[in-house]
Design an enzyme around this catalytic site. Structure first.
Site, short mmCIF file in Angstrom:
data_model
loop_
_atom_site.label_atom_id
_atom_site.label_comp_id
_atom_site.label_asym_id
_atom_site.label_seq_id
_atom_site.Cartn_x
_atom_site.Cartn_y
_atom_site.Cartn_z
N ASP A 1 0.79 -1.32 0.17
CA ASP A 1 -0.04 -0.06 -0.02
C ASP A 1 0.81 1.20 0.02
O ASP A 1 0.50 2.28 0.51
CB ASP A 1 -0.86 -0.07 1.15
CG ASP A 1 -2.08 -1.21 1.33
OD1 ASP A 1 -2.26 -1.67 0.08
OD2 ASP A 1 -2.46 -1.63 1.99
N LYS B 1 1.77 2.16 -5.17
CA LYS B 1 2.17 1.69 -6.61
C LYS B 1 1.52 1.99 -7.62
O LYS B 1 1.90 2.28 -8.78
CB LYS B 1 2.62 0.21 -6.27
CG LYS B 1 3.39 -0.19 -5.01
CD LYS B 1 3.64 -1.93 -4.94
CE LYS B 1 2.39 -2.26 -4.46
NZ LYS B 1 2.17 -2.19 -2.86
N GLY C 1 -4.44 -4.13 -4.00
CA GLY C 1 -5.55 -3.16 -4.11
C GLY C 1 -4.82 -1.94 -4.34
O GLY C 1 -4.11 -1.35 -3.37
N HIS C 2 -4.91 -1.46 -5.86
CA HIS C 2 -3.84 -0.50 -6.11
C HIS C 2 -4.96 0.70 -6.75
O HIS C 2 -5.76 0.56 -7.55
CB HIS C 2 -3.11 -0.87 -7.27
CG HIS C 2 -1.97 -1.90 -6.90
ND1 HIS C 2 -0.94 -2.49 -8.05
CD2 HIS C 2 -1.82 -2.43 -5.77
CE1 HIS C 2 -0.37 -3.31 -7.25
NE2 HIS C 2 -0.99 -3.34 -5.95
N GLN D 1 2.13 -5.92 -3.28
CA GLN D 1 2.55 -5.98 -1.61
C GLN D 1 3.75 -5.35 -1.78
O GLN D 1 3.89 -4.22 -2.39
CB GLN D 1 2.52 -7.63 -1.45
CG GLN D 1 1.21 -8.36 -1.19
CD GLN D 1 0.48 -8.81 -2.74
OE1 GLN D 1 1.48 -9.50 -3.29
NE2 GLN D 1 -0.55 -8.29 -2.88
P1 GDP Z 1 -0.67 0.45 -3.65
O1 GDP Z 1 -1.33 -0.90 -3.16
O2 GDP Z 1 0.84 0.63 -3.36
O3 GDP Z 1 -1.03 0.75 -5.04
O4 GDP Z 1 -1.24 1.67 -2.52
P2 GDP Z 1 -3.17 1.60 -2.30
O5 GDP Z 1 -3.85 2.26 -3.40
O6 GDP Z 1 -3.35 0.50 -1.35
O7 GDP Z 1 -2.74 2.62 -1.00
C1 GDP Z 1 -2.22 3.95 -1.36
C2 GDP Z 1 -3.46 4.87 -0.82
O8 GDP Z 1 -2.80 6.34 -0.70
C3 GDP Z 1 -4.46 5.30 -1.98
O9 GDP Z 1 -5.59 5.39 -1.37
C4 GDP Z 1 -3.95 6.41 -2.60
O10 GDP Z 1 -4.89 7.19 -3.31
C5 GDP Z 1 -3.30 7.25 -1.62
N1 GDP Z 1 -2.05 8.11 -2.08
C6 GDP Z 1 -1.19 7.75 -2.77
N2 GDP Z 1 -0.27 8.66 -3.15
C7 GDP Z 1 -0.61 9.73 -1.93
C8 GDP Z 1 -0.02 10.74 -1.78
O11 GDP Z 1 1.06 11.27 -1.90
N3 GDP Z 1 -0.58 11.49 -0.59
C9 GDP Z 1 -1.83 11.13 0.18
N4 GDP Z 1 -2.56 11.80 0.86
N5 GDP Z 1 -2.43 9.95 -0.34
C10 GDP Z 1 -1.75 9.15 -1.65
P1 IMO Z 2 -0.97 -4.10 -2.30
O1 IMO Z 2 -0.53 -4.61 -3.61
C1 IMO Z 2 -0.89 -4.71 1.98
C2 IMO Z 2 -0.96 -8.72 3.49
C3 IMO Z 2 -2.24 -9.21 4.31
C4 IMO Z 2 -1.57 -10.35 5.66
C5 IMO Z 2 -0.59 -10.82 4.37
C6 IMO Z 2 -0.87 -12.10 3.87
O2 IMO Z 2 -2.33 -3.37 -2.36
O3 IMO Z 2 0.19 -3.38 -1.52
P2 IMO Z 2 -2.38 -12.86 1.80
O4 IMO Z 2 -3.88 -12.65 1.39
O5 IMO Z 2 -1.74 -12.30 0.69
O6 IMO Z 2 -2.18 -14.27 2.21
O7 IMO Z 2 -2.03 -12.19 3.07
O8 IMO Z 2 -0.14 -10.07 3.50
N1 IMO Z 2 -1.14 -8.27 2.22
C7 IMO Z 2 -1.19 -6.78 1.97
N2 IMO Z 2 -0.93 -5.79 2.61
N3 IMO Z 2 -1.13 -4.45 0.72
C8 IMO Z 2 -1.26 -5.64 -0.18
O9 IMO Z 2 -1.11 -5.42 -1.34
C9 IMO Z 2 -1.50 -6.81 0.53
N4 IMO Z 2 -1.61 -8.13 -0.05
C10 IMO Z 2 -1.58 -8.65 1.03
O10 IMO Z 2 -2.83 -8.22 4.97
O11 IMO Z 2 -1.09 -9.38 6.22
MG MG Z 3 -2.69 -1.64 -2.09
#
Ligand code: GDP
Ligand code: IMO
Ligand code: MG
Length: 427
Positions: A13, A16, A40-41, A226
């Site tokens: 998270d 990416k 979840g991107h 991840q």
């Molecule tokens: P990913 O899994 O690495 O793609 O990241 P996620 O989407 O799960 O989580 C990143 C969260 O931070 C999302 O809700 C984005 O919309 C938000 N986000 C990304 N970059 C920034 C930033 O620079 N500032 C803020 N405030 N939010 C951001």
């Molecule tokens: P993105 O790509 C954050 C965590 C789960 C759990 C562990 C194992 O959005 O960054 P799993 O379902 O993979 O067997 O769970 O890994 N986990 C993540 N945490 N971002 C993710 O993906 C994750 N994918 C799995 O919460 O701790």
């Molecule tokens: Mg994510």
């Protein structure tokens, strides 16, 4: 032509999806190499927000090829749901998306096994996303998996499926977690419908597609899911996911030779989060942690769970940079810290009373104590900043501090969730 890789350096998270979307116009193709719908991107642009699970974050740009590689595990039902939503918003997915026939499939019973496995672990559960990731990769490694290519021929799919399903049912019975057969029948119906839908996509030998692009001088960006601390080899085992999230995963998950890897973009938040169980040395249990969660909207994109929040951990980051061969760093979400008087950074761990900057075998709760330095906050709203010249001095100092500690340049700074809130620094 070299292939670039973008991956998370923390516990996922990091942002990416946002950065892959921003960088996509510079590439001809974007490829996912591991993970599945546990990811979840999130992408935001033109006032809209999208969450991608299995589909690469390159699909919103100018028709670049998007590839789901052999290293990905695919849930047909969740894929269909994701794809239909994208198609409804006008994305012509079939024109740009290619899926490896070597990608392993998540079956409904994999999800039941995931749940049963967690239940059996009781208080030591991993806190998985419940998407069947672990059991699917277990089947792959134990040579019992079902691949997309195995169900391409509709006439053979049912028998192959049933063989796998029956093995899973025996396993579930052994675990004392007998499946509800009526509920399973419903899930299976939806699964087969989704497999029919999947067959309408371009199913390919993606290792040839990728290497063809490379030999034609095309540019590919590999999108990690991840983060490094969730890697099955180098993360906080056993509280990890079941794939190699590190740079080497791009080689095995797409069929790219190691000598073809070019830039490695390592992405991190200006603080740190983790969702699910497992050790987290810099976790904050106080008001500061709650404030970071509230300002940063730190709730899981997949499960909605609260993300645990803490200070940036430079010991873990240095380790991640080493394992991945990171050439450029991307710092996300520094805007979340805009109002802080003081920011803390963990520069070393104390293990058995001895200070170390080396990431230890175990970071289990109570075994490591973070050593912090305090850094003055910049106390300036940054979300509207559009160039490096506008950075306040305290923010420049913070970046310089991180670059020195991490020995790697920070080339992009993100100051908000929107595509446009992205600042490239001069090299
Ligand atoms: P990913 O899994 O690495 O793609 O990241 P996620 O989407 O799960 O989580 C990143 C969260 O931070 C999302 O809700 C984005 O919309 C938000 N986000 C990304 N970059 C920034 C930033 O620079 N500032 C803020 N405030 N939010 C951001
Ligand atoms: P993105 O790509 C954050 C965590 C789960 C759990 C562990 C194992 O959005 O960054 P799993 O379902 O993979 O067997 O769970 O890994 N986990 C993540 N945490 N971002 C993710 O993906 C994750 N994918 C799995 O919460 O701790
Ligand atoms: Mg994510």
């Amino acid at each position: 032509m070299k292939v670039d890789v973008l991956l998370g350096l923390q516990w996922g998270d990091e942002g990416k999806g946002k950065v892959v979307d921003v960088l996509t116009p510079r590439y001809d193709a974007v490829a996912r190499f591991q993970g599945g719908p546990n990811a979840g991107h999130t992408l935001e642009f033109d006032g809209k927000k999208y969450v991608l699970r299995s589909i690469p974050s390159g699909i919103f740009q100018d028709g670049q090829t998007n590839i789901i590689g052999n290293g990905v595990v695919l849930d047909p039902v969740l894929f269909r749901q994701e794809a239909l939503e994208l198609e409804a918003s006008g994305i012509e997915l079939r024109k740009v998306l290619k899926i490896s026939r070597k990608a392993h499939l998540i079956l409904p019973t994999h999800r039941l096994l995931d749940a049963a496995g967690e239940k059996a672990k009781g208080s030591s559960k991993i806190g998985t996303t419940g998407k069947g990731i672990g059991p699917t990769y277990t089947d792959k490694i134990s040579r019992n998996g079902l691949r997309l290519g195995d169900v391409e021929n509709a006439a053979e799919a049912k028998a192959k499926y049933e063989e796998h399903r029956n093995a899973h049912l025996r396993k579930l019975a052994d675990m004392g977690a007998e499946a509800d057969m009526a509920a399973l029948a419903e899930l299976e119906k939806a699964w087969f419908e989704a497999v029919d839908y999947l067959r309408t996509f371009d199913i390919v030998d993606s290792e040839f597609v990728v290497n063809d692009l490379i030999s034609k001088g095309k540019k590919i960006l590999c999108e990690g899911a991840q983060g490094t601390m969730l890697d099955v080899d180098f993360g906080s085992y056993p509280f990890v996911t079941s794939s190699n999230t590190v740079c080497a995963g791009a080689c095995t998950g797409l069929g790219i030779a190691p000598n073809k890897i070019g830039e490695v973009f390592g992405i991190f938040k200006a603080y740190c989060t983790r969702v699910g169980s497992g050790p987290f040395p810099t976790e904050l249990f106080d008001e500061t942690g709650k404030t970071i969660r509230a300002i940063g909207h730190e709730y899981g994109a997949v499960t909605g769970r609260e993300r645990r929040c803490g200070w940036i951990d430079l010991v873990a980051l240095r380790y991640a940079i080493m394992i991945n061969g990171v050439t450029q760093l991307i710092m996300m979400k520094s805007d979340v810290l805009d109002n802080f008087d003081t920011i803390r950074a963990c520069v070393a761990y104390k293990v058995n009373g001895k200070e170390t900057s080396q990431f230890p075998f175990s970071i289990e709760d109570g075994t490591v104590e973070p050593v912090y330095v305090d850094i003055p906050g910049w106390k300036t709203p940054m979300t509207g900043v559009t160039s490096e010249e506008q950075f306040p001095t305290a923010f420049k100092d913070y970046i310089a501090f991180l670059e020195k500690e991490l020995g790697t340049p920070i080339t992009i700074v993100s100051v908000g969730p929107d595509r446009t809130q992205t600042i490239e620094r001069r090299k």
